[in-house]
Structure formats: C-alpha cells, structure tokens
Scaffold this active site. Structure first.
Site, mmCIF file in Angstrom:
data_model
loop_
_atom_site.group_PDB
_atom_site.id
_atom_site.type_symbol
_atom_site.label_atom_id
_atom_site.label_comp_id
_atom_site.label_asym_id
_atom_site.label_seq_id
_atom_site.Cartn_x
_atom_site.Cartn_y
_atom_site.Cartn_z
ATOM 1 N N ARG A 15 4.357 45.820 33.686
ATOM 2 C CA ARG A 15 3.877 47.191 33.743
ATOM 3 C C ARG A 15 4.544 48.060 32.668
ATOM 4 O O ARG A 15 5.599 47.735 32.141
ATOM 5 C CB ARG A 15 4.145 47.795 35.127
ATOM 6 C CG ARG A 15 3.275 47.243 36.224
ATOM 7 C CD ARG A 15 3.678 47.759 37.591
ATOM 8 N NE ARG A 15 4.943 47.182 38.058
ATOM 9 C CZ ARG A 15 5.502 47.460 39.225
ATOM 10 N NH1 ARG A 15 4.918 48.320 40.039
ATOM 11 N NH2 ARG A 15 6.635 46.885 39.580
ATOM 12 N N LYS A 77 10.588 50.122 36.792
ATOM 13 C CA LYS A 77 11.563 49.609 37.759
ATOM 14 C C LYS A 77 12.959 50.114 37.437
ATOM 15 O O LYS A 77 13.236 50.622 36.350
ATOM 16 C CB LYS A 77 11.540 48.078 37.765
ATOM 17 C CG LYS A 77 10.264 47.490 38.371
ATOM 18 C CD LYS A 77 10.109 47.843 39.837
ATOM 19 C CE LYS A 77 11.119 47.126 40.718
ATOM 20 N NZ LYS A 77 10.961 47.489 42.152
ATOM 21 N N TYR A 96 11.050 54.036 39.526
ATOM 22 C CA TYR A 96 11.343 53.544 40.869
ATOM 23 C C TYR A 96 12.811 53.131 40.899
ATOM 24 O O TYR A 96 13.282 52.408 40.001
ATOM 25 C CB TYR A 96 10.485 52.325 41.211
ATOM 26 C CG TYR A 96 9.048 52.632 41.546
ATOM 27 C CD1 TYR A 96 8.718 53.425 42.645
ATOM 28 C CD2 TYR A 96 8.018 52.125 40.770
ATOM 29 C CE1 TYR A 96 7.398 53.705 42.951
ATOM 30 C CE2 TYR A 96 6.687 52.397 41.072
ATOM 31 C CZ TYR A 96 6.386 53.193 42.160
ATOM 32 O OH TYR A 96 5.074 53.477 42.463
ATOM 33 N N HIS A 98 14.797 52.637 44.403
ATOM 34 C CA HIS A 98 15.059 51.824 45.599
ATOM 35 C C HIS A 98 16.553 51.495 45.703
ATOM 36 O O HIS A 98 16.966 50.334 45.783
ATOM 37 C CB HIS A 98 14.234 50.530 45.559
ATOM 38 C CG HIS A 98 12.750 50.752 45.592
ATOM 39 N ND1 HIS A 98 12.096 51.228 46.704
ATOM 40 C CD2 HIS A 98 11.797 50.573 44.638
ATOM 41 C CE1 HIS A 98 10.797 51.328 46.447
ATOM 42 N NE2 HIS A 98 10.600 50.946 45.198
ATOM 43 N N GLU A 120 9.723 56.791 44.359
ATOM 44 C CA GLU A 120 9.429 56.466 45.760
ATOM 45 C C GLU A 120 9.857 57.540 46.748
ATOM 46 O O GLU A 120 9.447 57.506 47.914
ATOM 47 C CB GLU A 120 10.035 55.119 46.151
ATOM 48 C CG GLU A 120 11.546 55.100 46.349
ATOM 49 C CD GLU A 120 12.318 54.850 45.073
ATOM 50 O OE1 GLU A 120 13.543 54.651 45.169
ATOM 51 O OE2 GLU A 120 11.712 54.851 43.983
ATOM 52 N N ASP A 200 2.890 48.830 64.960
ATOM 53 C CA ASP A 200 3.624 49.986 64.448
ATOM 54 C C ASP A 200 4.300 50.700 65.616
ATOM 55 O O ASP A 200 3.851 50.595 66.771
ATOM 56 C CB ASP A 200 2.695 50.954 63.705
ATOM 57 C CG ASP A 200 3.450 51.839 62.730
ATOM 58 O OD1 ASP A 200 3.378 51.581 61.516
ATOM 59 O OD2 ASP A 200 4.140 52.782 63.177
ATOM 60 N N LEU A 241 8.532 50.779 56.384
ATOM 61 C CA LEU A 241 9.068 51.674 55.361
ATOM 62 C C LEU A 241 9.893 52.783 55.992
ATOM 63 O O LEU A 241 9.464 53.455 56.926
ATOM 64 C CB LEU A 241 7.916 52.311 54.555
ATOM 65 C CG LEU A 241 8.330 53.403 53.557
ATOM 66 C CD1 LEU A 241 9.127 52.812 52.403
ATOM 67 C CD2 LEU A 241 7.123 54.169 53.043
ATOM 68 N N VAL A 268 7.030 42.583 52.090
ATOM 69 C CA VAL A 268 6.771 43.619 51.092
ATOM 70 C C VAL A 268 7.881 44.668 51.104
ATOM 71 O O VAL A 268 8.054 45.415 50.145
ATOM 72 C CB VAL A 268 5.397 44.279 51.325
ATOM 73 C CG1 VAL A 268 5.021 45.190 50.160
ATOM 74 C CG2 VAL A 268 4.307 43.224 51.505
ATOM 75 N N ALA A 269 8.678 44.707 52.163
ATOM 76 C CA ALA A 269 9.783 45.663 52.270
ATOM 77 C C ALA A 269 11.029 45.203 51.523
ATOM 78 O O ALA A 269 12.071 45.841 51.616
ATOM 79 C CB ALA A 269 10.125 45.891 53.749
ATOM 80 N N ILE A 270 10.931 44.131 50.756
ATOM 81 C CA ILE A 270 12.110 43.564 50.095
ATOM 82 C C ILE A 270 12.720 44.534 49.089
ATOM 83 O O ILE A 270 13.928 44.492 48.830
ATOM 84 C CB ILE A 270 11.764 42.208 49.439
ATOM 85 C CG1 ILE A 270 13.031 41.436 49.067
ATOM 86 C CG2 ILE A 270 10.828 42.400 48.255
ATOM 87 C CD1 ILE A 270 13.897 41.040 50.237
ATOM 88 N N ASP A 271 11.915 45.442 48.515
ATOM 89 C CA ASP A 271 12.460 46.476 47.624
ATOM 90 C C ASP A 271 13.557 47.280 48.319
ATOM 91 O O ASP A 271 14.469 47.785 47.668
ATOM 92 C CB ASP A 271 11.357 47.446 47.199
ATOM 93 C CG ASP A 271 10.731 47.068 45.861
ATOM 94 O OD1 ASP A 271 11.381 46.373 45.081
ATOM 95 O OD2 ASP A 271 9.583 47.467 45.619
ATOM 96 N N VAL A 299 9.182 38.743 46.677
ATOM 97 C CA VAL A 299 9.222 39.230 45.298
ATOM 98 C C VAL A 299 9.257 40.762 45.310
ATOM 99 O O VAL A 299 8.400 41.406 45.915
ATOM 100 C CB VAL A 299 8.004 38.724 44.501
ATOM 101 C CG1 VAL A 299 7.993 39.315 43.094
ATOM 102 C CG2 VAL A 299 8.015 37.201 44.436
ATOM 103 N N ALA A 300 10.242 41.321 44.614
ATOM 104 C CA ALA A 300 10.466 42.766 44.685
ATOM 105 C C ALA A 300 9.530 43.574 43.799
ATOM 106 O O ALA A 300 9.412 44.781 43.983
ATOM 107 C CB ALA A 300 11.916 43.083 44.329
ATOM 108 N N MET A 302 6.026 42.963 43.202
ATOM 109 C CA MET A 302 4.720 42.337 43.383
ATOM 110 C C MET A 302 3.632 42.920 42.475
ATOM 111 O O MET A 302 2.885 42.176 41.842
ATOM 112 C CB MET A 302 4.282 42.427 44.850
ATOM 113 C CG MET A 302 5.033 41.509 45.783
ATOM 114 S SD MET A 302 4.515 41.722 47.515
ATOM 115 C CE MET A 302 2.830 41.139 47.446
#
Length: 367
Positions: A15, A77, A96, A98, A120, A200, A241, A268-271, A299-300, A302
């Site tokens: 990106r 990133k 970002y 994180h 974020e 949730d 999140l 997906v929460a690995i970030d 994978v942070a 994705m």
C-alpha cells in the site's frame, strides 16, 4: 509544509498513503512533497507519475534524510524501530500505529518527541472511525476468503467447502464481533454459502446487523463463550475491537480444542495483540501456524495483499485530514477529531487505551 511520502517496509506491504492526484493538489497548494523512490511500485504507480504530479523523488539510500527533514510524514503502517529513531520533536507522523501491544515502539516514539497521530483512533463525535473503516471492511471481507482458502486440503485444512453441495450441510463459520470487520466477514461467508453465527456483547451491534437482513444467526454474548459452542465450527474469525487498545482474549485453549480437527482461525484483531491466548503475529510469507489442532492465520497487514483497492480507499479517507495538517501544522490539533487521533506528543502519551495497556501516565489535550 515539507511533506514526506515514504515507502512501506513490512513484509508484503504494497500500500501507499497518497496517490499522484492527491500529491498534485498538495503541490498546487504550495507544499513541498518528497516521495521515496518506488513508494507506489506495489500498486503500479511509477516515480515518474509522482514527479509529474509535482513531487521530488528521493532515492531509498537517502531515506534517513527524507525522514529527518520532513515536517509531516505520511505512511500506512507503523514505523520500524529504526525509522522511529530518525524522528524528532518538530515533526508530525500520520499513519496506522496500533501501539497498545508495541511497548518498544511506544517508548521510541515517546523518546523522539514526535507528534504521532494514528488513523485508527481518529473518530467523529458520534464514535465513528472514518480512517479505520475502509481497512476494516477490506480485512473483514478478506477474512472469509482466506479462511475458506486455508480450509482447502492443499493448505492442510479439513478439505471442507463453505457452501452446501447436494445433501451435504454447509460449513459453519463463527465470527466474534459484530462491528465493521465482523459484519463484513459474516456477509462474505454467508454469500459463500456458509452457516454463519455472529457473536457480540452489544445487542445494539447485533440489531444493526439484523436490520440489514443478513443471513446469519445472531448471538448476544453475556459471559464467556462456551467452548462447546464451537464444537461444529470449521472457520472461526476474531473481529473484536477496543479502539486504540489491546484486544480482549476471548479465545482460550479450551475453545480451540473443542473445534473439529483441521479447522481454521483467522484473527483479524492481531493488530491489537489478537483475541486468542494462542495468537502471535505472522506475515504474508508465513501466514499460518498450528496450535491446539487449529490452523491460525494472524497476518497483521491483511489489506496489504489487495493494495490497489486498499490504497485508493485509505487515501480518499485520510486526505482531508492530510490537507488540514499540511495547512495548519500543529494548530490542526485544535480539531477534536485530530485530538482523538493523537497518541504521542512531546514525550507524553495521549491515548487512554495505550496508556492503560502499557502502564503509562496519560496526558490530555486540556492539560
């Protein structure tokens, strides 16, 4: 203002934070734009296109100078520790971050004196996260895709198709979190023909999903998830999140051990540290590992693998704030949305969840 658009250096991160048409607008407004060579290469944008937009191209062997001389640094990133060591107190970093699970990087940014704004945590008055949302949509949709991929036999999975075939039942997909990521993951999984269960802690979040008529079974999580709830789950997607903070560890060994052999878990929460005690960051080169009989995909970055779509969506969302920062510099932080994006400033932590995660003193803009 002197603005640097730098090249990403994370594994398979393609990106870029600005497109040539946005560089042209900044150039026309009188700003000096320097672009690191090959910054846009991953999405097919040449150095020449940035030059034609009014930017100066800086070769990668001079990236240390590029970082040090810029007043505003734009990237996608978080910086590496080496990059963080090049920063100083007269600069704004917009990316970002994180930071909650990254104490070393937090300390490096604190020591530098830089003003670090995180995409974020930038939020509107009603709590909407406009710079997180585009990547959350993409990551959620990718989660169902990659989960389906790793269920395939050649990747060590159970060999199960998500959709029903003849009289065979569809695969079951469980999604934890009904926010943007989770609802998008559930939408794609349902579209692929899976039996989708969405969990949730917020009835309001579940009601929003229900109002869209999504083909998913909705569950209000009022206490810890019963491991036996996952006994038929082929694909588990973690999409919880806490904005700016560490993800809660909802998944423990008992949950994974209850899942069928060769199931897949996409976190997906690995970030933000991951939502399982078994989660650890992986890369696009080595995206998965096995634990408790379940293949983990953690994978942070994705969205980096769909870099063209992601760069266009992200830069469109960030650019109005980039323009404000370029025109006003630090004065732009008078705006509440950018105040909420502020994580680090002049050696202090301004983000409550980062401070909480790392035991740091919290400073506020009003102090």
């Amino acid at each position: 203002m002197r603005i640097a658009l730098v090249k990403e250096n994370k594994n398979h991160e393609y990106r870029v934070a600005l497109l040539p048409e946005q560089v042209a607008l900044l150039h026309q407004a009188g700003h000096l734009i320097e672009v690191e060579s090959a910054a846009g290469q991953g999405i097919g944008i040449s150095d020449q296109e940035y030059e034609q937009a009014g930017a100066s191209i800086v070769p990668s062997h001079e990236r240390h100078r590029l970082w040090q001389q810029a007043e505003l640094i734009l990237k996608v990133k978080e910086p590496s520790l080496e990059e963080a060591s090049w920063l100083h107190g007269e600069q704004i970093l917009f990316t970002y971050l994180h930071l909650a699970p990254l104490p070393e990087l937090t300390q490096a940014l604190l020591s530098s004196g830089v003003t670090a704004l995180a995409y974020e945590t930038l939020s509107t008055d009603d709590g909407y996260l406009p710079l997180l949302a585009p990547m959350s949509i993409i990551a959620g949709r990718l989660a169902a895709q990659v989960g389906a991929q790793y269920l395939q036999s050649q990747y060590g999975g159970s060999g199960q198709l998500l959709a029903s075939v003849m009289d065979l039942p569809p695969a079951r997909v469980d999604v934890l979190g009904a926010g943007v990521v989770g609802s998008q993951a559930a939408l794609v999984a349902a579209g692929m023909g899976a039996e989708v269960h969405l969990w949730d802690i917020s009835q309001k979040a579940l009601d929003r999903v229900a109002s869209r008529g999504m083909n998913a079974k909705l569950h209000l999580l009022q206490c810890e998830l019963d491991p036996q709830s996952l006994s038929n789950t082929s694909l588990l997607i973690g999409a919880v999140l806490v904005p700016g903070g560490s993800a809660p560890k909802l998944i423990k060994p008992a949950h994974l051990e209850a899942m069928p052999a060769k199931s897949v878990f996409v976190d997906v929460a690995i970030d933000q540290g991951g939502c399982s005690t078994s989660s650890r960051v992986t890369s696009h080169d080595q995206p998965t590992y096995w634990q408790h009989g379940v293949q983990h995909y953690c994978v942070a970055n994705m969205p980096g693998i769909v870099a063209s779509t992601a760069s266009k969506a992200l830069s469109a969302a960030t650019f109005p704030y980039v323009q404000q920062l370029a025109e006003q510099g630090m004065a732009a932080l008078a705006q509440p949305e950018l105040q909420r994006a502020l994580n680090i400033h002049q050696g202090h932590c301004y983000q409550a969840e980062v401070a909480k995660a790392q035991g740091l003193a919290l400073k506020t803009w009003a102090d």
